[in-house]
Design a protein around this motif. Structure first.
Motif, PDB file in Angstrom:
ATOM      1  N   GLU A  71       0.300   3.389  -2.634  1.00 30.21           N
ATOM      2  CA  GLU A  71      -1.461   5.139  -2.390  1.00 30.21           C
ATOM      3  C   GLU A  71      -1.199   6.058  -1.735  1.00 30.21           C
ATOM      4  O   GLU A  71      -1.474   6.881  -2.016  1.00 30.21           O
ATOM      5  CB  GLU A  71      -2.372   3.714  -2.309  1.00 30.21           C
ATOM      6  CG  GLU A  71      -3.555   4.238  -2.328  1.00 30.21           C
ATOM      7  CD  GLU A  71      -4.301   3.704  -3.934  1.00 30.21           C
ATOM      8  OE1 GLU A  71      -3.578   4.015  -4.232  1.00 30.21           O
ATOM      9  OE2 GLU A  71      -5.440   4.643  -4.274  1.00 30.21           O
ATOM     10  N   LYS A  90      -8.219   5.178  -0.532  1.00 32.39           N
ATOM     11  CA  LYS A  90      -8.131   5.290  -1.347  1.00 32.39           C
ATOM     12  C   LYS A  90      -7.437   6.437  -1.772  1.00 32.39           C
ATOM     13  O   LYS A  90      -7.686   7.584  -1.502  1.00 32.39           O
ATOM     14  CB  LYS A  90      -9.087   5.295  -2.473  1.00 32.39           C
ATOM     15  CG  LYS A  90      -9.371   3.891  -2.265  1.00 32.39           C
ATOM     16  CD  LYS A  90      -9.463   3.223  -4.592  1.00 32.39           C
ATOM     17  CE  LYS A  90      -9.440   1.864  -4.139  1.00 32.39           C
ATOM     18  NZ  LYS A  90      -8.505   1.133  -3.761  1.00 32.39           N
ATOM     19  N   SER A 108       1.150  -1.515   0.123  1.00 36.15           N
ATOM     20  CA  SER A 108      -0.219  -0.145   0.049  1.00 36.15           C
ATOM     21  C   SER A 108       0.913   0.994   0.261  1.00 36.15           C
ATOM     22  O   SER A 108       0.187   2.276   0.044  1.00 36.15           O
ATOM     23  CB  SER A 108      -0.453  -0.181   1.062  1.00 36.15           C
ATOM     24  OG  SER A 108      -1.496  -1.376   1.509  1.00 36.15           O
ATOM     25  N   ASP A 147     -10.023   9.726  -3.194  1.00 32.73           N
ATOM     26  CA  ASP A 147     -11.114   9.915  -2.676  1.00 32.73           C
ATOM     27  C   ASP A 147     -10.158  11.180  -1.163  1.00 32.73           C
ATOM     28  O   ASP A 147     -11.036  11.612  -1.523  1.00 32.73           O
ATOM     29  CB  ASP A 147     -11.499   8.470  -1.679  1.00 32.73           C
ATOM     30  CG  ASP A 147     -12.927   7.932  -2.288  1.00 32.73           C
ATOM     31  OD1 ASP A 147     -12.632   8.488  -3.928  1.00 32.73           O
ATOM     32  OD2 ASP A 147     -13.394   6.880  -2.259  1.00 32.73           O
TER      33      ASP A 147
END
Ligand code: PEP
Length: 249
Positions: A22, A236, A19, A239
């Motif tokens: 991200e 995300k 992750s 978002d």
């Protein structure tokens, strides 16, 4: 005085080293934003994430800690240890811990005290269940949680409050704007009684519970809302950044 919004993501038990891309994406986009931005990550990736971020805007936080610094507490992690790997603040009293781990406000207060003693700010969560809301107990519940969870040394620099109605977390349901502002006002009034007028005006009170890019702007427009604690939508980058952009004045 213009508000500086505070937007914290709570990744809960989500995220691995995969992750990091991200997180790097969020970090890059944060450089253009004015708000205080935090990602409260699983303890397992705090160190790696802290070493990757470069924007000087995004900070990495944690989601819980043990109230003691060290000791025979198998599986637990202290605020001091989280700080040591790069956490810059720590959430305590999230309803998922109050409910599934049976955490009381007294324990939340002990944890928050240890966070502050470690030199980090504590994000203290309060919020009513759907049953409590339906029986008209919201104010009583959140005030009791706040009063009993707030360390004696709490102030507007070392403590952030998050109002998170349990029934709004991860459900897509959100209280009306009037309801949110009313609860925040109620919490601020309580803070005035226990901490004095000056701290009560500047201490940040975040709203949390199904905050998304399409409802963030109206929530941020409320007088007593200083930002948001965001669960699902913080996973995300697009978002989370879109929510943060709604706080640009
Ligand atoms: C949370 O768990 O802190 C939260 C606010 O979750 P969500 O945004 O997914 O409702």
């Amino acid at each position: 005085m213009d508000k500086k919004y505070f937007i914290a993501g709570n990744w809960k038990m989500n995220g691995t080293l995969a992750s990091l891309s991200e997180i790097i994406k969020i970090d890059k986009a944060c450089a253009q934003l004015d708000s205080d931005l935090v990602l409260c990550l699983p303890a397992t990736i705090i160190n790696a994430a802290s070493e990757k971020i470069t924007s000087n805007k995004l900070v990495i936080g944690a989601q819980d800690c043990h109230p003691k610094d060290t000791g025979a507490f198998t599986g637990d992690i202290s605020a001091m240890m989280l700080k040591n790997v790069g956490a810059k603040m720590i959430i305590v009293g999230h309803s998922e811990r109050r409910m599934s781990c049976g955490e009381t406000s007294l324990l939340v207060k002990e944890k928050a005290t240890s966070i502050i003693n470690t030199g980090l700010p504590a994000i203290i969560c309060v919020g009513e269940t759907e049953e409590q809301k339906l029986s008209g107990e919201t104010e009583k519940v959140v005030c009791s949680q706040l009063k009993n969870s707030l360390p004696n040394m709490s102030n507007d620099e070392n403590t952030i409050i998050a109002y998170e109605p349990v029934w709004a977390i991860g459900t897509g349901k959100v209280p009306s704007l009037d309801e949110i502002n009313h609860v925040h006002e109620t919490l601020r009034n309580l803070l005035r009684e226990v901490k004095g007028a000056s701290i009560s005006k500047t201490i940040r009170i975040l709203y949390g519970g199904s905050v998304k890019p399409d409802n963030a702007k109206e929530i941020f427009s409320l007088d007593d809302v200083d930002g948001a604690l965001v669960g699902g939508a913080s996973l995300k980058a697009d978002d989370f950044i879109n929510i943060a952009k709604q706080a640009q004045i």
